[in-house]
Design a protein around this motif. Structure first.
Motif, mmCIF file in Angstrom:
data_model
loop_
_atom_site.group_PDB
_atom_site.id
_atom_site.type_symbol
_atom_site.label_atom_id
_atom_site.label_comp_id
_atom_site.label_asym_id
_atom_site.label_seq_id
_atom_site.Cartn_x
_atom_site.Cartn_y
_atom_site.Cartn_z
ATOM 1 N N ILE A 1 0.856 -1.190 0.000
ATOM 2 C CA ILE A 1 0.000 0.000 0.000
ATOM 3 C C ILE A 1 0.886 1.231 0.000
ATOM 4 C CG2 ILE A 1 -0.211 0.030 2.520
ATOM 5 C CD1 ILE A 1 -3.118 1.028 2.113
ATOM 6 N N GLY A 2 0.503 2.224 -0.783
ATOM 7 C CA GLY A 2 1.277 3.447 -0.885
ATOM 8 C C GLY A 2 0.867 4.473 0.158
ATOM 9 N N VAL A 3 1.217 5.712 -0.109
ATOM 10 C CA VAL A 3 0.881 6.813 0.788
ATOM 11 C C VAL A 3 -0.255 7.620 0.174
ATOM 12 C CG1 VAL A 3 3.209 6.947 1.716
ATOM 13 C CG2 VAL A 3 2.607 8.315 -0.285
ATOM 14 N N LEU A 4 -0.920 8.385 1.007
ATOM 15 C CA LEU A 4 -2.033 9.209 0.536
ATOM 16 C C LEU A 4 -1.508 10.321 -0.372
ATOM 17 C CD1 LEU A 4 -5.150 9.583 0.919
ATOM 18 C CD2 LEU A 4 -4.572 11.334 2.612
ATOM 19 N N LYS A 5 -2.089 10.415 -1.558
ATOM 20 C CA LYS A 5 -1.708 11.457 -2.508
ATOM 21 C C LYS A 5 -2.838 12.479 -2.602
ATOM 22 C CE LYS A 5 1.124 8.352 -5.339
ATOM 23 N NZ LYS A 5 1.317 7.767 -6.696
ATOM 24 N N THR A 6 -2.469 13.744 -2.575
ATOM 25 C CA THR A 6 -3.439 14.831 -2.658
ATOM 26 C C THR A 6 -3.100 15.722 -3.842
ATOM 27 O OG1 THR A 6 -3.691 14.801 -0.243
ATOM 28 C CG2 THR A 6 -4.516 16.736 -1.405
ATOM 29 N N PHE A 7 -4.106 16.055 -4.642
ATOM 30 C CA PHE A 7 -3.898 16.940 -5.786
ATOM 31 C C PHE A 7 -5.201 17.662 -6.090
ATOM 32 C CE2 PHE A 7 -5.129 12.791 -7.287
ATOM 33 C CZ PHE A 7 -6.068 13.041 -8.266
ATOM 34 N N THR A 8 -5.106 18.672 -6.930
ATOM 35 C CA THR A 8 -6.269 19.471 -7.301
ATOM 36 C C THR A 8 -6.592 19.266 -8.773
ATOM 37 O OG1 THR A 8 -5.700 21.153 -5.654
ATOM 38 C CG2 THR A 8 -7.243 21.793 -7.381
ATOM 39 N N LYS A 9 -7.859 18.971 -9.050
ATOM 40 C CA LYS A 9 -8.316 18.792 -10.421
ATOM 41 C C LYS A 9 -9.618 19.548 -10.610
ATOM 42 C CE LYS A 9 -9.435 15.261 -13.876
ATOM 43 N NZ LYS A 9 -9.570 13.813 -14.143
ATOM 44 N N ASP A 10 -9.632 20.414 -11.616
ATOM 45 C CA ASP A 10 -10.802 21.252 -11.896
ATOM 46 C C ASP A 10 -11.229 22.034 -10.663
ATOM 47 O OD1 ASP A 10 -10.857 20.197 -14.481
ATOM 48 O OD2 ASP A 10 -12.170 18.547 -13.880
ATOM 49 N N GLY A 11 -10.233 22.489 -9.904
ATOM 50 C CA GLY A 11 -10.514 23.295 -8.730
ATOM 51 C C GLY A 11 -10.976 22.523 -7.519
ATOM 52 N N GLU A 12 -10.992 21.190 -7.597
ATOM 53 C CA GLU A 12 -11.453 20.347 -6.498
ATOM 54 C C GLU A 12 -10.298 19.514 -5.958
ATOM 55 O OE1 GLU A 12 -14.848 16.900 -5.583
ATOM 56 O OE2 GLU A 12 -14.657 17.803 -7.580
ATOM 57 N N VAL A 13 -10.159 19.478 -4.639
ATOM 58 C CA VAL A 13 -9.100 18.698 -4.009
ATOM 59 C C VAL A 13 -9.497 17.224 -3.996
ATOM 60 C CG1 VAL A 13 -7.775 18.306 -1.895
ATOM 61 C CG2 VAL A 13 -8.376 20.636 -2.580
#
Length: 342
Positions: A146-158
């Protein structure tokens, strides 16, 4: 026909005023372009599933009348196409049940209907699921990474996700991407329950392809279910047929080997190093023992041998053939030096 009730697999447009006897397995709010709805998954006594829809405008009429894990007699409903106004197909049948204003619901006691129904798809067959991957599937496996939690923004939504790998009982692997609350749920479970194994089931998973064209699965926004080591027969059966501790991973035919590599060797998953042993024996016929020892060192550095200790046990005599000669030459010199000093 089951008495006065229709079985799910017999529902069709030709049925007049059908009645069904079902249990509520799952429910969620479906966000749609043309209006939200309350969705259900029903099951009958044969273990068949069907999806049902209640438009949000009618939800207040049926509020509290359909509760998960309870059984009901339902009548005066209509049947609509499985894909009408929805993105994914959750069940095999050609139709969905559509609740109207006059649909009748009566709670009943009928224990013959299972409380959970899974249709697990074997990993090799996932790519065979047709209909442009709109059909949602159930998968099960043992969590191996299992990896780590990834956070990114797409179309202005996290957005947040975590990538993990599952393994079936045949050793085949499947990449899984969990989004949102399910990503947090599995990370929290693994953190709070350090000792594995973790048997994971993802119900109503969607099929997708990675950037390199490999098949993987992920959860939908609303309808997927994530189960981790749940006390249900399907997960218990998977655990009982698989490994329950690290000793099981080193067990072959009731014998527990000291290392994982030894167990893999016993299963025939690793090379037996015969070619290296034969090469050392051949070199020993024409080369010096010093050369043979250096050859073994080269093999060690190259990390080509599956079990270097096994090769050593088979060839140590070849490595040591000149030791007696070397000791014979060294001892007289040491004695001569001692006599000179004295």
């Amino acid at each position: 026909m089951a008495g006065q009730y229709e079985l799910i697999n017999t529902l069709g447009a030709d049925k007049q005023s059908p009645k069904i006897r079902v249990r509520v397995l799952h429910t969620w709010i479906d966000k749609r372009k043309y209006g939200d709805s309350r969705e259900f998954i029903f099951a009958d006594e044969q273990g068949d599933r069907v999806q049902a829809t209640i438009k949000l405008s009618l939800c207040s009429r049926y509020e509290g009348k359909l509760v998960k894990n309870k059984s009901y007699l339902i009548s005066d409903f209509s049947l609509i196409n499985k894909y009408y106004n929805i993105m994914y197909k959750h069940c095999i049948g050609e139709y969905r049940i559509n609740f109207g204003y006059n649909t009748k619901i009566r709670e009943i006691t009928f224990p013959n209907i299972p409380s959970d129904v899974f249709n697990f798809v074997p990993y090799p067959n996932i790519g065979d699921v047709s209909e442009d991957n709109k059909f949602l599937i159930d998968i099960i496996g043992s969590l191996i990474s299992i990896g780590v939690l990834k956070t990114f923004t797409k179309d202005g939504e996290v957005k947040e996700n975590v990538t993990l790998d599952l393994e079936d009982l045949c050793g085949l692997k499947l990449r899984c991407v969990l989004w949102g609350t399910m990503a947090h749920a599995i990370l929290r479970y693994v953190k709070e329950n350090v000792d594995g194994p973790y048997i994971v089931a993802l119900q109503f998973a969607k099929i997708q392809y990675s950037n390199i064209g490999e098949i993987e699965v992920s959860n939908t926004l609303c309808s997927s279910r994530l189960l981790i080591n749940d006390d249900i027969p399907e997960l218990q059966d998977f655990r009982s047929r698989g490994c329950t501790c690290y000793d099981d991973l080193r067990k072959v035919e009731d014998h527990v080997y000291p290392t994982f590599k030894d167990a893999c060797f016993a299963l025939g998953l690793l090379d037996d190093d015969k070619e290296y042993i034969a090469g050392i024996n051949e070199a020993n016929e024409w080369a010096s023992s010093d050369y043979v020892r250096r050859l073994f060192v080269v093999l060690l550095v190259a990390n080509n041998m599956s079990r270097p200790e096994h090769v050593w046990e088979c060839c140590w005599k070849e490595f040591a053939e000149d030791i007696a000669y070397r000791l014979h030459n060294i001892v007289p010199i040491q004695v001569h030096m001692c006599q000179t000093i004295l």
